[in-house]
Motif scaffolding. Structure first.
Motif, mmCIF file in Angstrom:
data_model
loop_
_atom_site.group_PDB
_atom_site.id
_atom_site.type_symbol
_atom_site.label_atom_id
_atom_site.label_comp_id
_atom_site.label_asym_id
_atom_site.label_seq_id
_atom_site.Cartn_x
_atom_site.Cartn_y
_atom_site.Cartn_z
ATOM 1 N N GLU A 81 0.869 -1.182 0.000
ATOM 2 C CA GLU A 81 0.000 0.000 0.000
ATOM 3 C C GLU A 81 0.902 1.227 0.000
ATOM 4 O OE1 GLU A 81 -2.674 1.657 3.375
ATOM 5 O OE2 GLU A 81 -3.829 0.078 2.349
ATOM 6 N N GLY A 83 1.573 4.913 -0.006
ATOM 7 C CA GLY A 83 1.107 6.249 0.292
ATOM 8 C C GLY A 83 2.088 7.306 -0.176
ATOM 9 N N ARG A 88 3.132 0.421 3.246
ATOM 10 C CA ARG A 88 2.640 -0.535 4.233
ATOM 11 C C ARG A 88 2.561 -1.891 3.538
ATOM 12 N NH1 ARG A 88 -2.304 -2.791 5.599
ATOM 13 N NH2 ARG A 88 -2.583 -3.292 7.811
ATOM 14 N N GLU A 262 -2.664 2.078 -4.313
ATOM 15 C CA GLU A 262 -2.789 3.289 -3.518
ATOM 16 C C GLU A 262 -3.569 2.970 -2.241
ATOM 17 O OE1 GLU A 262 -5.430 6.265 -5.059
ATOM 18 O OE2 GLU A 262 -6.686 4.790 -6.063
ATOM 19 N N PRO A 263 -3.489 3.815 -1.215
ATOM 20 C CA PRO A 263 -4.263 3.565 0.005
ATOM 21 C C PRO A 263 -5.766 3.597 -0.223
ATOM 22 C CG PRO A 263 -2.468 5.099 0.442
ATOM 23 C CD PRO A 263 -2.521 4.917 -1.046
#
Length: 475
Positions: A81, A83, A88, A262-263
């Motif tokens: 993920e 950001g 993450r 993407e988040p």
């Protein structure tokens, strides 16, 4: 449930909890295994409160490489993920089995299995092999051949190893026929492709091919199969070799099949699930009675802007969405397109907030969403992302200047050597060879737009403006 060995890709302790050794039972079949399906549908399934009850058997398209890599890892993979400032890492465990696209025997077995309750699809716009109204395109070689194969099976014939449908719809119809013969329970078919009324389009394709192939199947479909429409949203760029190395450095384990996202994520669904479904709402999905406004918001504003940035950005020497949106010329064109999109969407969708969120997402330079990837199959994409807005704008007596800019950028990109990776390559080549290439290209995009001389002139004007200063050749 099946036993799952510990894979060589466990996330570090500060990220994800250790996955259970027992894999969830397969109750979902997915067609179109790729990065997006793993960052979206598989992610929502893994995050649902009842994830332990819903495993996925996923089937690739043409390639078997991804399926082989996932199989070596028991279906597990790392989702990165990404950001604006940090990454993450999380291990996703909802894909229980990964199959090559040509593993027809396993696919038919899974489609007929009584435990299968949901079939999801991410086969892209061109994978439906359909006419503009969603009916199966029986003039297409692959679809015509599939119909011959399906008819040859007859109502009671066994499936011969050499009788292999080649299209996704052909294989799905055969699987549904075998499910009917086996007396299988009802199930839901869920299209997750970027198409307006994608569930309706899937219904028309399946029902049309079924009626032509198996006389008893249409009545069974009416009582046993639901078609769910969805709007899906999560930017998922291509994985590079450095991303594989980053996973190894961050987690200490090798993962040969990571995925980046993407988040942000969004999933809106509309339709019935007669044999149940995962509790996707507990992972953030939304269920609505009327999907169309959400669908158009996403198709026109996110995807339409992506197509614009791909075409105009490539012409101006950019590589990624983040680079293109930082270009004032591209940013201005996006804003004009969004103004036209907004005029054709109903109130209550939070469009100002949505636009701000899109700009933030596009500007995330750590998500290297490559323009050349977005530009693939641009003709089919513009038909649903831009042409409908232009037609509505003209119907309301407006100029559709923002849409004209997108179309002109697409034409300029094609004539400059970009946007040539297209399923309609032959038709595009014929248009380029015609006495008036832009007129030919506009006709491929929309007969209604091509029939409007004022709009066609506007596209020509925008083409001259966009193409004249650019001396960029295909890379």
């Amino acid at each position: 449930m099946s036993e799952r060995t510990q894979p060589p890709l466990l996330a570090r302790a500060s990220v994800a909890e250790a996955l259970p050794a027992t894999a969830p039972p397969v109750r979902i079949v997915h067609l179109g295994l790729g990065a997006f399906s793993r960052s979206h549908q598989a992610w929502y399934t893994a995050h649902a409160d009842d994830a332990s009850e819903w495993g996925i058997a996923a089937y690739a398209g043409r390639s078997r490489d991804l399926a082989d890599r996932l199989t070596a890892q028991d279906g597990l993979y790392t989702l990165i993920e990404r950001g604006p400032e940090y990454d993450r890492f999380e291990v996703i465990g909802s894909v229980v089995r990964a199959h090559a696209g040509d593993d027809l025997e396993s696919l038919l077995r899974d489609l007929a299995a009584p435990d299968t309750a949901v079939v999801t699809l991410t086969i892209t716009e061109t994978g439906y092999v359909s006419t503009p109204d969603g009916s199966p395109d029986l003039d297409h070689f692959g679809m015509a051949r599939d119909l011959e194969v399906l008819r040859a099976l007859g109502s009671d014939a066994a499936v011969e190893p050499t009788a292999r449908p080649v299209t996704a719809l052909g294989r799905l119809v055969l699987g549904l026929e075998l499910r009917r013969r086996a007396g299988g329970p009802a199930l839901a078919l869920v299209s997750c492709d970027n198409l307006p009324d994608n569930g309706g389009r899937l219904r028309r394709g399946i029902e049309g091919l079924a009626a032509a192939a198996f006389p008893a199947l249409p009545d069974w479909l009416a009582d046993h199969v639901s078609f769910v429409s969805t709007s899906v949203d999560r930017i998922t760029p291509r994985v590079e070799a450095r991303d594989v190395a980053e996973v190894a450095a961050a987690t200490g384990r090798l993962d040969e099949a990571p995925v980046i996202a993407e988040p942000f994520s969004d999933w809106v669904l509309s339709g019935e699930f007669p044999s149940g479904r995962p509790a996707w709402e507990t992972a953030g999905a939304t269920f609505v009675a009327d999907l169309e406004p959400y669908e158009f918001r996403k198709l026109w504003m996110l995807n339409g802007a992506h197509s614009l940035l791909a075409c105009a950005g490539l012409l101006r020497g950019h590589v990624s969405v983040a680079e293109a949106i930082a270009d004032p010329e591209c940013r201005s064109a996006v804003e004009r397109l969004w103004d036209e999109d907004a005029r054709n969407l109903p109130a209550g969708l939070g469009l100002d907030h949505y636009r701000d969120a899109l700009l933030e997402r596009f500007s995330n330079a750590r998500i290297e969403h490559r323009l050349e990837q977005i530009a693939i199959d641009s003709l089919a994409k513009l038909r649903v992302r831009v042409a409908p807005v232009a037609e509505r704008e003209l119907g309301a007596g407006r100029t559709a200047e923002g849409c004209a800019t997108v179309i002109a950028a697409w034409m300029a990109a094609i004539e400059s050597g970009f946007c040539r990776a297209d399923a309609a390559e032959r038709e595009i080549a014929d248009a380029l060879a015609s006495p008036n290439p832009r007129e030919g290209l506009l006709g491929l995009l929309s007969a209604k737009l091509a029939a409007d001389p004022v709009f066609a002139a506007k596209v020509e004007c925008e083409f001259a403006r966009i193409a004249a200063p650019a001396e960029v050749t295909a890379k």
